[in-house]
Scaffold this motif. Structure first.
Motif, PDB file in Angstrom:
ATOM      1  N   THR A  86       3.175   1.519   8.007  1.00  0.00           N
ATOM      2  CA  THR A  86       2.306   2.169   6.969  1.00  0.00           C
ATOM      3  C   THR A  86       1.889   1.005   5.834  1.00  0.00           C
ATOM      4  OG1 THR A  86       3.432   4.382   7.165  1.00  0.00           O
ATOM      5  CG2 THR A  86       2.421   3.966   4.985  1.00  0.00           C
ATOM      6  N   ASN A  94       0.002  -0.399  -1.142  1.00  0.00           N
ATOM      7  CA  ASN A  94       0.692   0.588  -1.200  1.00  0.00           C
ATOM      8  C   ASN A  94       1.730   0.747  -2.353  1.00  0.00           C
ATOM      9  OD1 ASN A  94       0.651  -0.369   1.955  1.00  0.00           O
ATOM     10  ND2 ASN A  94       0.647   1.627   2.385  1.00  0.00           N
ATOM     11  N   MET A 102       7.854   9.110   1.689  1.00  0.00           N
ATOM     12  CA  MET A 102       7.258   9.916   2.570  1.00  0.00           C
ATOM     13  C   MET A 102       7.899   9.766   4.061  1.00  0.00           C
ATOM     14  SD  MET A 102       3.283   9.995   3.712  1.00  0.00           S
ATOM     15  CE  MET A 102       3.388   8.389   4.872  1.00  0.00           C
ATOM     16  N   CYS A 386      -2.406  16.437  -5.508  1.00  0.00           N
ATOM     17  CA  CYS A 386      -1.543  15.811  -4.035  1.00  0.00           C
ATOM     18  C   CYS A 386      -2.405  16.050  -2.858  1.00  0.00           C
ATOM     19  CB  CYS A 386      -0.386  16.820  -4.056  1.00  0.00           C
ATOM     20  SG  CYS A 386      -0.748  18.718  -4.069  1.00  0.00           S
ATOM     21  N   VAL A 394       0.278   5.964  -1.719  1.00  0.00           N
ATOM     22  CA  VAL A 394       1.184   5.950  -0.405  1.00  0.00           C
ATOM     23  C   VAL A 394       0.351   5.363   0.543  1.00  0.00           C
ATOM     24  CG1 VAL A 394       0.273   8.165   0.678  1.00  0.00           C
ATOM     25  CG2 VAL A 394       2.702   7.540   0.892  1.00  0.00           C
ATOM     26  N   HIS A 395      -1.011   5.280   0.788  1.00  0.00           N
ATOM     27  CA  HIS A 395      -1.784   4.734   2.005  1.00  0.00           C
ATOM     28  C   HIS A 395      -2.164   3.201   1.435  1.00  0.00           C
ATOM     29  CE1 HIS A 395      -1.874   8.758   3.461  1.00  0.00           C
ATOM     30  NE2 HIS A 395      -2.420   9.174   2.492  1.00  0.00           N
ATOM     31  N   ARG A 399      -5.428   4.112   5.165  1.00  0.00           N
ATOM     32  CA  ARG A 399      -4.345   4.864   5.762  1.00  0.00           C
ATOM     33  C   ARG A 399      -3.915   4.816   7.522  1.00  0.00           C
ATOM     34  NH1 ARG A 399      -4.929  10.684   8.148  1.00  0.00           N
ATOM     35  NH2 ARG A 399      -6.688   9.801   8.769  1.00  0.00           N
ATOM     36  N   ASN A 403      -0.670   9.996   9.043  1.00  0.00           N
ATOM     37  CA  ASN A 403       0.160  10.209   7.954  1.00  0.00           C
ATOM     38  C   ASN A 403      -0.417  11.076   6.765  1.00  0.00           C
ATOM     39  OD1 ASN A 403       1.980   8.244   8.525  1.00  0.00           O
ATOM     40  ND2 ASN A 403       1.327   6.431   7.223  1.00  0.00           N
ATOM     41  N   SER A 404      -1.622  11.602   6.869  1.00  0.00           N
ATOM     42  CA  SER A 404      -2.048  12.362   5.828  1.00  0.00           C
ATOM     43  C   SER A 404      -1.579  14.038   5.869  1.00  0.00           C
ATOM     44  CB  SER A 404      -3.587  12.467   5.713  1.00  0.00           C
ATOM     45  OG  SER A 404      -4.000  12.769   6.908  1.00  0.00           O
ATOM     46  N   GLU A 407       1.932  13.417   4.457  1.00  0.00           N
ATOM     47  CA  GLU A 407       1.562  13.243   2.997  1.00  0.00           C
ATOM     48  C   GLU A 407       1.374  14.506   2.150  1.00  0.00           C
ATOM     49  OE1 GLU A 407      -2.237  11.907   1.897  1.00  0.00           O
ATOM     50  OE2 GLU A 407      -1.685  11.432  -0.180  1.00  0.00           O
TER      51      GLU A 407
END
Ligand code: FAD
Length: 564
Positions: A86, A94, A102, A386, A394-395, A399, A403-404, A407
């Protein structure tokens, strides 16, 4: 003349005492994975939540998600390895704490979904079948019916909501077809958000007062002419948070999905990355594989690399699309692994056994959004964000595939928990006056389609400062006679939100004079040390504020052209 993007606080005039009032603990704007997960957390902790969705829950990016959910559940995989992948794809931007949080929470979220009854595809030995997607070094994507993961996820979350609270005493009410127009701001001067003003076709305007409001309204992909996103993805939550005074961050980073079906008249349906994970090749008009020369991971390189390589190939060949050759997978395996995609391709008269499928990149995922911390807190009291509408960091600048949904599950839950902790603030008398515009009537759908074409052309896969300047001039012109209007329907409000979002996206893209992650500038093709930082924008500030800086050294090694 003022700047309507900055001056306009509410899209419609209203007087709070004259409108119907509804009360709840937590108001969640959005019924995708992030919003539903947030609401479930509120209920499980004994609170009352209202979830707004401007369309049925089955119309969302979540419901359309294909490839699956990434989580380190294979015995040979680790949360640390997932975090490394990631971080590598994120090109130095990130927030490492968000990433570790996560990836560590991933396996427990998948366990919970299975307990709730989510069906996941299994391999012949009965173990969960794990797929591999671009940028992942391991097979770690769980999926349902090949590429129908989102539909199953929404079914399970909806059922979970309907089950009701057994012990906690909390509750969830879902209001479908209910459009959030604006957040309600306290007049006490601290910017506290007190809920939202909404519109429902049957109930008209209503005020929903809440001690906390969670923006979970998804991304802004519909601002691009070419997009995989459903019609609802107009970034309303991002625009309304901006109007309320919240910071928005990372909006220059939009992920373009490389392989979207490109057949005249067809919806821009996605051909999941998992198809390339199973072995499909990208080929040019001569049938030549071009990704092998571009990246050591070939077709499984990060999406930004694949999208840009396709754009360069198209510039070279003058074609409008490239092709996805499914023959290396084999028609039988393709039909068995991806039944929905097999039917889709065949419905256009294409035979996976012999016909390469025309594909083209399209805007797919909004990395930026409302700036928030690891609990979804924004810089306004009472406001949380969120999922795709949030920017937790986080990305980073790109991304990692699948991962979304993870997330949304992880940070949706955290935002719901933190929102319920907010102190209650009493409703206030709010008088919103908006001056009547005397300018001409507007053809909303015409402006909208011009806007989407211009954003695709000028702020698409590869950008330049001069094209972004042109875009900002166009947006300024459209904004002058669109942002001053008072509309009474969702189309008008969405257009106003889209003009705001497009302007913020173009400003952020022009400011970032470098190429990093999904953001490619032809005039600044390299990553630059001084931009190894995130940036956020706020209504009351001309210039962006920089934060979350990484070290120059890590920015150098994190160039998106390095192997991932
Ligand atoms: C075709 C496609 C395939 C994808 N495949 C994958 C995948 O395989 N794996 C993965 O991890 N990610 C995938 N993604 C990305 C992922 O699906 C999304 O990032 C994620 O689902 C976003 O969830 P969300 O809850 O933040 O928003 P969404 O699921 O988009 O939900 C937004 C909600 O907000 C509501 N809303 C919006 N504006 C308003 C308003 N003004 N008032 C009231 N309600 C409003 C909408 O009605 C909707 O209910 C895919 C995306 C697409 C488009």
């Amino acid at each position: 003349m003022g700047d309507p993007l900055v001056d306009r606080r509410y899209l419609i005039p209203f007087r709070s005492p004259l409108l119907p009032q509804i009360f709840t603990d937590v108001l969640v704007v959005g019924g995708g994975v992030a919003g539903l997960r947030a609401a479930l957390e509120v209920r499980d902790r004994g609170g009352d939540a209202i979830v707004l969705a401007k369309a049925p829950l089955e119309v969302s990016s979540t419901a359309w998600a294909q490839g699956g959910i990434a989580a380190a559940i294979d015995p040979d995989d680790t949360a640390e390895a997932h975090a490394v992948d990631t971080l590598e794809v994120g090109c130095g931007l990130n927030d490492p704490a968000a990433v570790h949080l996560m990836t560590e929470a991933g396996p427990a979220e998948i366990d919970a979904l299975r307990r709730f009854g989510m069906r996941l595809d299994e391999a012949d030995d009965g173990a969960i079948d794990l797929a591999r997607e671009g940028g992942h070094r391991r097979r770690r994507i769980v999926h349902t019916d090949g590429a129908a993961t989102g539909r199953e996820l929404v079914r399970v979350l909806r059922e979970r909501v309907a089950l009701g609270a057994r012990k906690s005493g909390g509750s969830i009410r879902i209001f479908e077809h209910c459009f959030a127009i604006d957040l309600l701001s306290s007049a006490r001067g601290d910017g506290r958000v007190l809920g939202a003003i909404t519109h429902h076709p049957r109930h008209g305007l209503q005020l929903i007062w809440a001690k906390a409001t969670v923006i979970a309204s998804g991304g802004l992909g519909q601002v691009f002419r070419e997009t995989t996103n459903p019609r609802v993805a107009t970034g309303d939550g991002i625009a309304m948070a901006w109007r309320a005074g919240a910071s928005v961050a990372d909006l220059e980073f939009v992920q373009f999905h490389p392989t979207v079906l490109y057949v005249a008249g067809a919806a821009r349906a996605l051909l999941s990355e998992a198809v390339r994970g199973e072995g499909a090749w990208l080929v040019d008009r001569d049938g030549r594989r071009f990704m092998q020369d571009a990246h050591p991971m070939a077709e499984l390189a990060p999406r930004d690399v694949v999208s840009r390589t396709i754009a360069a190939t198209l510039a070279r060949t003058g074609e409008s699309h490239v092709w996805l050759d499914l023959r290396p997978i084999g028609a039988a395996r393709f039909a068995q692994r991806f039944p929905g995609l097999d039917a889709l391709v065949r419905s256009f008269g294409l035979d996976p056994a012999s016909d390469p499928v025309p594909v083209h990149p399209a805007a797919h995922y909004t990395i930026g959004g409302v700036r928030c911390d690891l609990h979804g807190r924004t810089d306004l009291p009472g406001l949380f964000a969120c999922g795709e509408a949030g920017a937790s960091g986080v990305h980073g600048a790109n991304r990692l595939a699948s991962n979304s949904l993870l997330e949304g599950l992880v940070f949706g839950g955290r935002a719901g928990a933190a929102a319920l902790e907010e102190e209650a603030a009493p409703p206030e008398r709010i008088i919103a006056d908006v001056a009547m515009s005397h300018r001409a009537e507007l053809d909303v759908s015409d402006v909208r389609s011009s806007l989407r074409s211009a954003v695709w052309r000028n702020a698409g896969i590869v950008r330049t400062g001069s094209r972004l300047d042109d875009l900002l001039d166009m947006l300024d012109f459209w904004g002058r006679y669109s942002l001053d209007k008072i509309f009474d329907d969702t189309e008008g409000w969405e257009l106003q939100n889209q003009i705001s979002n497009a302007t913020l996206l173009a400003k952020a893209s022009r400011w970032r004079r470098e190429s990093r992650g999904t953001h490619a500038r032809e005039d600044f093709p390299e990553s630059r040390g001084e931009f190894a930082t995130r940036a956020c924008w706020r209504r009351d500030r001309e210039a962006p504020e920089m934060f979350g800086a990484t070290t120059e050294a890590s920015a150098e090694t994190a160039s998106s052209e390095s192997p991932a």
